[in-house]
Design a protein around this motif. Structure first.
Motif, mmCIF file in Angstrom:
data_model
loop_
_atom_site.group_PDB
_atom_site.id
_atom_site.type_symbol
_atom_site.label_atom_id
_atom_site.label_comp_id
_atom_site.label_asym_id
_atom_site.label_seq_id
_atom_site.Cartn_x
_atom_site.Cartn_y
_atom_site.Cartn_z
ATOM 1 N N VAL A 192 0.547 -0.766 -0.156
ATOM 2 C CA VAL A 192 -0.170 0.131 0.007
ATOM 3 C C VAL A 192 0.683 1.541 -0.385
ATOM 4 C CG1 VAL A 192 0.177 0.314 2.458
ATOM 5 C CG2 VAL A 192 -1.731 0.678 1.006
ATOM 6 N N ALA A 193 2.110 1.176 0.990
ATOM 7 C CA ALA A 193 3.067 2.382 0.457
ATOM 8 C C ALA A 193 3.126 3.258 -0.766
ATOM 9 C CB ALA A 193 4.292 1.719 0.784
ATOM 10 N N PRO A 194 3.344 2.758 -2.159
ATOM 11 C CA PRO A 194 3.398 3.311 -3.491
ATOM 12 C C PRO A 194 2.266 4.093 -2.760
ATOM 13 C CG PRO A 194 3.710 1.214 -3.605
ATOM 14 C CD PRO A 194 3.903 0.877 -2.835
ATOM 15 N N LEU A 195 0.999 3.400 -3.092
ATOM 16 C CA LEU A 195 -0.446 4.627 -2.871
ATOM 17 C C LEU A 195 -0.606 5.832 -1.997
ATOM 18 C CD1 LEU A 195 -4.374 3.342 -2.551
ATOM 19 C CD2 LEU A 195 -3.141 5.055 -1.143
ATOM 20 N N LEU A 196 -0.569 5.249 -0.675
ATOM 21 C CA LEU A 196 0.479 6.776 -0.199
ATOM 22 C C LEU A 196 1.116 7.637 -0.807
ATOM 23 C CD1 LEU A 196 0.367 4.824 3.375
ATOM 24 C CD2 LEU A 196 -1.390 5.747 2.233
ATOM 25 N N LEU A 197 2.464 7.368 -0.818
ATOM 26 C CA LEU A 197 3.260 8.127 -1.210
ATOM 27 C C LEU A 197 3.201 8.720 -2.743
ATOM 28 C CD1 LEU A 197 6.563 5.576 -1.870
ATOM 29 C CD2 LEU A 197 6.228 7.524 0.023
ATOM 30 N N ASN A 198 2.296 7.955 -3.321
ATOM 31 C CA ASN A 198 1.659 8.588 -5.009
ATOM 32 C C ASN A 198 0.165 10.080 -4.369
ATOM 33 O OD1 ASN A 198 2.858 7.360 -6.676
ATOM 34 N ND2 ASN A 198 1.076 5.835 -7.095
ATOM 35 N N ILE A 199 0.210 9.773 -3.096
ATOM 36 C CA ILE A 199 -1.326 12.039 -2.686
ATOM 37 C C ILE A 199 -0.137 12.474 -1.625
ATOM 38 C CG2 ILE A 199 -3.271 10.091 -3.020
ATOM 39 C CD1 ILE A 199 -2.594 8.793 0.212
ATOM 40 N N GLY A 200 1.302 11.944 -1.694
ATOM 41 C CA GLY A 200 2.368 13.154 -1.017
ATOM 42 C C GLY A 200 2.638 12.240 0.613
ATOM 43 N N MET A 201 2.405 11.149 0.826
ATOM 44 C CA MET A 201 2.613 11.008 2.188
ATOM 45 C C MET A 201 4.438 10.230 1.941
ATOM 46 S SD MET A 201 -0.574 9.006 3.986
ATOM 47 C CE MET A 201 -1.809 10.442 4.327
ATOM 48 N N HIS A 202 5.015 10.895 2.076
ATOM 49 C CA HIS A 202 6.809 10.650 1.565
ATOM 50 C C HIS A 202 6.928 10.290 3.137
ATOM 51 C CE1 HIS A 202 6.038 13.065 -2.104
ATOM 52 N NE2 HIS A 202 6.174 11.613 -2.430
ATOM 53 N N CYS A 203 6.599 10.699 4.098
ATOM 54 C CA CYS A 203 7.089 10.802 5.183
ATOM 55 C C CYS A 203 6.827 8.914 5.975
ATOM 56 C CB CYS A 203 6.601 11.555 6.359
ATOM 57 S SG CYS A 203 4.871 11.233 6.704
ATOM 58 N N LEU A 204 6.714 7.752 4.721
ATOM 59 C CA LEU A 204 6.003 6.888 5.532
ATOM 60 C C LEU A 204 7.441 6.108 6.144
ATOM 61 C CD1 LEU A 204 4.826 5.478 2.380
ATOM 62 C CD2 LEU A 204 3.276 6.107 4.520
ATOM 63 N N GLY A 205 8.667 6.792 5.989
ATOM 64 C CA GLY A 205 9.282 5.887 6.762
ATOM 65 C C GLY A 205 9.877 6.482 8.153
ATOM 66 N N CYS A 206 9.580 7.473 8.439
ATOM 67 C CA CYS A 206 9.762 8.430 10.024
ATOM 68 C C CYS A 206 8.687 7.777 11.686
ATOM 69 C CB CYS A 206 8.951 10.013 10.016
ATOM 70 S SG CYS A 206 9.741 10.497 8.651
ATOM 71 N N PRO A 207 9.576 7.440 12.673
ATOM 72 C CA PRO A 207 9.075 7.131 13.335
ATOM 73 C C PRO A 207 7.604 7.465 13.824
ATOM 74 C CG PRO A 207 11.948 7.215 13.326
ATOM 75 C CD PRO A 207 11.154 7.803 11.899
ATOM 76 N N SER A 208 7.443 9.194 13.890
ATOM 77 C CA SER A 208 6.402 9.180 14.222
ATOM 78 C C SER A 208 5.630 8.941 13.522
ATOM 79 C CB SER A 208 6.764 10.900 14.452
ATOM 80 O OG SER A 208 6.718 11.603 13.238
ATOM 81 N N SER A 209 5.722 8.991 12.408
ATOM 82 C CA SER A 209 4.663 8.787 11.300
ATOM 83 C C SER A 209 3.462 7.428 11.362
ATOM 84 C CB SER A 209 4.725 8.842 9.991
ATOM 85 O OG SER A 209 5.247 7.531 8.952
ATOM 86 N N GLN A 210 4.861 6.383 12.279
ATOM 87 C CA GLN A 210 3.915 5.344 12.078
ATOM 88 C C GLN A 210 2.569 4.370 13.142
ATOM 89 O OE1 GLN A 210 5.010 2.157 10.290
ATOM 90 N NE2 GLN A 210 5.972 4.019 8.931
ATOM 91 N N MET A 211 2.907 6.649 14.084
ATOM 92 C CA MET A 211 1.752 6.120 14.993
ATOM 93 C C MET A 211 0.590 7.320 15.268
ATOM 94 S SD MET A 211 3.341 3.751 17.333
ATOM 95 C CE MET A 211 2.209 3.639 18.715
ATOM 96 N N GLU A 212 0.826 7.560 13.341
ATOM 97 C CA GLU A 212 -0.616 8.350 13.315
ATOM 98 C C GLU A 212 -1.305 7.347 12.942
ATOM 99 O OE1 GLU A 212 1.129 12.586 11.500
ATOM 100 O OE2 GLU A 212 1.446 11.207 10.428
ATOM 101 N N THR A 213 -2.824 8.162 12.977
ATOM 102 C CA THR A 213 -3.754 7.063 12.526
ATOM 103 C C THR A 213 -4.043 7.922 11.156
ATOM 104 O OG1 THR A 213 -5.635 9.422 13.276
ATOM 105 C CG2 THR A 213 -4.967 7.568 14.893
ATOM 106 N N ILE A 214 -4.660 6.765 9.941
ATOM 107 C CA ILE A 214 -4.495 7.042 8.649
ATOM 108 C C ILE A 214 -5.402 8.021 8.542
ATOM 109 C CG2 ILE A 214 -5.776 6.682 6.846
ATOM 110 C CD1 ILE A 214 -5.688 3.860 6.800
#
Length: 69
Positions: free
Chosen positions: A20-42
């Protein structure tokens, strides 16, 4: 098949299906690898990026359903 909600954490979503990562990256969510983003809800991630969370959840669930077929 797993279904996600607005309360699903980004880290949990990527554990459900890392493809699902490419779907998120394509809409501008480029911070998927950041530790803080892992604890954010959709919903929280969508708000930060100015994206409708309900539409994003629908898109993610459609993607997950297509992967299960």
């Amino acid at each position: 098949m797993a279904k996600v909600t607005k309360d699903t954490m980004i880290g949990e979503l990527l554990q459900i299906d890392e493809n699902v990562a490419p779907l998120l990256l394509n809409i501008g969510m480029h911070c998927l690898g950041c530790p803080s983003s892992q604890m954010e809800t959709i919903e929280q991630a969508a708000a930060v990026h100015g994206i409708d969370p309900d539409g994003l959840v629908d898109d993610i669930n459609d993607f997950l359903a297509s992967q299960a077929s």
